[in-house]
Design an enzyme around this catalytic site. Structure first.
Site, PDB file in Angstrom:
ATOM      1  N   GLY A  85       0.827  -1.198   0.000  1.00  0.00           N
ATOM      2  CA  GLY A  85       0.000   0.000   0.000  1.00  0.00           C
ATOM      3  C   GLY A  85       0.859   1.245   0.000  1.00  0.00           C
TER       4      GLY A  85
ATOM      5  N   GLY B 240       0.579   5.623   0.897  1.00  0.00           N
ATOM      6  CA  GLY B 240      -0.147   6.810   1.321  1.00  0.00           C
ATOM      7  C   GLY B 240       0.666   8.052   1.032  1.00  0.00           C
ATOM      8  N   GLY B 241       0.183   9.196   1.517  1.00  0.00           N
ATOM      9  CA  GLY B 241       0.874  10.442   1.245  1.00  0.00           C
ATOM     10  C   GLY B 241       2.224  10.551   1.919  1.00  0.00           C
ATOM     11  N   MET B 242       2.414   9.852   3.046  1.00  0.00           N
ATOM     12  CA  MET B 242       3.631  10.003   3.822  1.00  0.00           C
ATOM     13  C   MET B 242       4.449   8.726   3.967  1.00  0.00           C
ATOM     14  SD  MET B 242       3.958  13.132   4.566  1.00  0.00           S
ATOM     15  CE  MET B 242       2.877  14.502   4.160  1.00  0.00           C
TER      16      MET B 242
ATOM     17  N   VAL C   3       4.121   0.885   2.295  1.00  0.00           N
ATOM     18  CA  VAL C   3       4.258  -0.357   3.044  1.00  0.00           C
ATOM     19  C   VAL C   3       4.564  -1.483   2.056  1.00  0.00           C
ATOM     20  CG1 VAL C   3       3.158  -1.973   4.639  1.00  0.00           C
ATOM     21  CG2 VAL C   3       2.633   0.463   4.783  1.00  0.00           C
TER      22      VAL C   3
ATOM     23  N   LYS D 271       7.356  -0.490   6.707  1.00  0.00           N
ATOM     24  CA  LYS D 271       6.779   0.825   6.422  1.00  0.00           C
ATOM     25  C   LYS D 271       7.917   1.817   6.249  1.00  0.00           C
ATOM     26  CE  LYS D 271       2.928   3.782   7.699  1.00  0.00           C
ATOM     27  NZ  LYS D 271       1.723   3.868   8.541  1.00  0.00           N
TER      28      LYS D 271
ATOM     29  N   ASP E 216      -5.144   7.728  16.077  1.00  0.00           N
ATOM     30  CA  ASP E 216      -5.600   7.421  14.712  1.00  0.00           C
ATOM     31  C   ASP E 216      -6.301   6.067  14.675  1.00  0.00           C
ATOM     32  OD1 ASP E 216      -6.009   8.104  12.091  1.00  0.00           O
ATOM     33  OD2 ASP E 216      -4.087   7.336  11.376  1.00  0.00           O
TER      34      ASP E 216
END
Length: 745
Positions: free
Chosen positions: A37, A39-41, A44, A59, A151
């Site tokens: 996967g 994401g913006g930051m 993984v 990650k 989160d």
């Protein structure tokens, strides 16, 4: 950001693997297998730890997440603190470090059974209780050690090989022991759909913020959607801070008290700690039954507003009870020959019926999905003269139905509805005419369940999940009933409707980032026509019904005011060299350096707006101006005229292209044009220029600004697909202005 080169649906998976294979980090001792996967930051990856020959998840943080050395050191310190958490419901951290090129990473166990967002538990309250128990136990353990998660959401609840829920991404950004904690750069600062009001305001938070998120999650698991929904993060934060907690369906109202207290606006009114919320959860569990009659009685509401006693189902149920009662009464007074004789049956018939009932009483049939599948398959086989099912096929059919009933659509591997349905379809023999009605029905039911999850993922912008579900459904249909089947066509229709809803929501909210992401996923789903139609609809439907509007000279109306938004007008032509020269003369503004967007070398000639490298007239579009220059011009013109001007955003650009807002084409390089204008990848009419144009929208942390339309150098291009540094000018990028009618400077 989506890849500017969007592969087709058939090649997206293989293309993605090819790109990833050349883009793996290098960490000694680990062999990278694939990307799980992005994401913006962070990204993984699945990798093999070579020393122990075990799969792990790694990650890797992006550079933008932690830019300075102090932040990196704090991150490493926090990650090591979290690594000390030892709890069966918390995902462990094996290792923390930096790659050879300086990217921070941490290594966790690989959990193969997916995340909570992939499962639908709306009809499984017992499983909801199990998940919440695990999360509250994990949070209770962490809070006692000064760690706040911040989160808690579906995507951060993973399932291990035994299908147990575990909480991940735990507290990397916040430890109460460290007052100089990392709270910026997008690291676990929370997801707006789950965020407690004090967290959204940037205040100090404690464990009660996590309990708020658990309350939101509980509502989502029970209702199938978040309690508050908006494409705008600010609007969503206001809903969490001001709106009352929504009500659950009546049959689940025994959960309402727990959720109301967990989601109290003030932390002081919530549960004091996770242990107290666990105790409240156990009380709810005592009132959670699986009996459908009990659930239906819970749904009854005898208030004046509902008038449940008027509902037809209630009268039917009462009538059935009276009939059964009457039969029992009659049974005590019937003739000796039995009820069968009274109703006209022969004694032989009555005897046969009695024997059959004794051999297989209805009450002995187990009330399970597997039993239902077996009984249903047998009846269907008899009705269609299909071959009798083998014990293996019957067991496979039952196992698939069981996985489907428990919403295990794509996980765990080897025991999910998609894989089982394909194997079952193969194992069931065909009838004489080649048909497999029971197998086809099974596959259709699985595809329908995937369709529901797929539509939900589209509307909620979980695009990685969208592609995963689509690929699973496509593979299943291809291997079984075919992509021309009614089941798969219904899924495609459902995808189109969900995408249309997503686009309309983004348009109504003027959510330009949402439109960009919707456009990207539309391309990958081969639904660009749906996107284009829905993006243009509001403009097509707008008329002058809102009354006359006074347009500035040289502007064209894009759309009348609607849904609280002002009417928007755009310049028919780009800002010209003469207009920009007047601005420079009046203000002494020093424009940015200019270069060629593609193919410029080290010894390339210096360019400027007054000398872009080719001959221009004063009425040609000005180029070689940066995004900053264009905004400075808009502010100067606003101050001089009293009308507020700005650069167009993505939705303005879509409206203009859909309505053909372009005026007379004037080429930036002075060449003669046939007037067709530039075009974009939406296949819509362009704006009548062969220069690209700056948009208001930004990308990459807003150090880059989006560019709309093609130019004579870059023929293809659409809003947001060609982001460029905003402080740099280019010889093929100009700009034009828009104004929100009725707004003053």
């Amino acid at each position: 950001m989506p890849d500017p080169v969007r592969p087709s649906a058939s090649s997206s998976v293989s293309t993605q693997k090819l790109v990833q294979a050349t883009d793996y980090p290098h960490i000694p001792g680990y062999r990278f297998l694939r990307r799980l996967g992005q994401g913006g930051m962070a990204s993984v990856y699945l990798a093999m730890q070579q020393s122990l020959d075990r799969p792990v998840s790694i990650k890797v943080m992006e550079r933008e997440a932690l830019e300075d050395e102090i932040s990196k050191q704090r991150f490493e310190h926090e990650a090591r603190t979290i690594a000390k958490l030892n709890h069966p419901c918390i995902v462990s951290i094996y290792e923390v470090g930096r790659t050879e090129d300086g990217h921070l990473y941490y290594i966790m166990p690989y959990l193969p059974n997916g995340d909570l967002a992939q499962r639908d538990l709306t009809h499984n309250e017992t499983r909801v209780v199990e998940v919440l128990r695990a999360l509250l136990s994990a949070l209770d353990y962490a809070h006692a050690r000064g760690i706040v998660h911040r989160d808690v959401k579906e995507e951060n609840v993973l399932f291990d090989g035994a299908d147990r829920p575990l909480l991940t991404d735990f507290g990397i950004a916040l430890s109460k022991r460290d007052t100089t904690r990392i709270t910026t750069a997008g690291l676990a600062v929370g997801s707006s759909g789950y965020m407690a009001p004090e967290q959204a305001r940037g205040e100090d938070v404690d464990g009660r913020a996590d309990l708020y998120s658990v309350g939101v999650l509980a509502f989502e698991l029970l209702a199938g959607h978040l309690p508050y929904q908006s494409p705008e993060p600010l609007a969503l934060a206001l809903m969490h801070a001001q709106k009352p907690v929504p009500k659950l369906p009546p049959e689940k109202r025994h959960w309402q008290g727990l959720i109301d207290k967990a989601m109290a606006k003030s932390p002081a009114h919530r549960y004091r700690n996770a242990q107290q919320m666990l105790q409240a959860l156990e009380q709810v569990y005592e009132r959670t039954g699986s009996n459908p009659i009990v659930r239906r009685l819970r749904a009854m509401d005898f208030s004046a507003g509902r008038r449940a006693w008027k509902q037809p189902w209630l009268w039917m149920a009462l009538g059935a009870v009276l009939i059964v009662f009457g039969l029992f009464v009659f049974n005590g007074t019937r003739p000796a020959g039995g009820a069968g004789q009274f109703f006209g049956s022969t004694p032989a018939t009555a005897s046969a019926t009695s024997s059959a009932d004794n051999a297989a009483p209805i009450s002995s049939m187990p009330n399970t999905p597997a039993a239902g599948a077996i009984a249903g398959a047998g009846a269907l086989a008899q009705a269609t003269d299909a071959p009798e099912l083998t014990p293996e096929a019957t067991a496979a059919l039952a196992a698939t139905r069981d996985a489907l009933a428990h919403n295990n659509l794509t996980a765990p591997p080897g025991n999910n509805a998609v894989e089982l349905a394909q194997a079952t379809w193969t194992s069931i023999p065909a009838a004489a005419d080649g048909s497999k009605p029971e197998a086809d029905k099974l596959v259709a039911d699985v595809i329908a369940a995937l369709s529901t999850q797929l539509a939900r993922a589209i509307t909620q912008a979980h695009d990685d999940r969208v592609l995963a579900y689509r690929d699973k459904a496509l593979a299943l249909a291809t291997a079984t009933v075919g992509v021309d089947s009614h089941a798969y066509k219904a899924l495609q229709t459902s995808m189109g409707k969900a995408l249309a809803q997503r686009v309309r929501t983004a348009v109504n909210a003027a959510d330009d980032a949402g439109l960009v992401s919707a456009h990207a996923i539309a391309d990958k789903l081969a639904l660009s026509d749906v996107y284009a139609r829905e993006a243009a609809k509001p403009r097509d439907a707008m008329t002058a019904a809102t009354g006359p509007v006074k347009l500035p000279s040289g502007f064209r109306l894009l759309g009348a005011a609607s849904a609280g938004r002002p009417a928007v007008a755009m310049e028919r032509t780009e800002v010209t060299r003469n207009e920009y020269a007047a601005f420079v003369a009046a203000t002494g503004h020093r424009s940015a350096e200019c270069k060629q967007r593609t193919g410029s070398g080290f010894f390339a000639k210096k360019k400027s707006w007054s000398d872009p490298g080719f001959a221009q007239g004063g009425d040609h579009p000005v180029t070689c101006v940066s995004w900053d220059d264009a905004n400075a011009y808009a502010q100067w013109r606003s101050a001089r005229s009293g009308t507020k001007y700005r650069l167009p955003n993505h939705s303005d650009w879509l409206a203009a292209t859909a309505n053909g807002a372009g005026g007379n084409p004037r080429q930036a390089d002075g060449t003669v044009s046939a007037g067709s204008g530039s075009s974009n990848s939406l296949g819509l009419v362009g704006l009548g220029s062969n220069a690209s144009e700056w948009l208001q929208d930004c990308a990459g942390g807003c150090d880059r600004r989006n560019v709309a339309g093609g130019s004579w150098r870059v023929r293809s291009g659409v809003a947001s697909s060609a982001a460029q540094p905003g402080k740099q000018g280019y010889d093929d990028i100009g700009f034009r202005l828009v104004t929100d009618l009725g707004e003053k400077r």
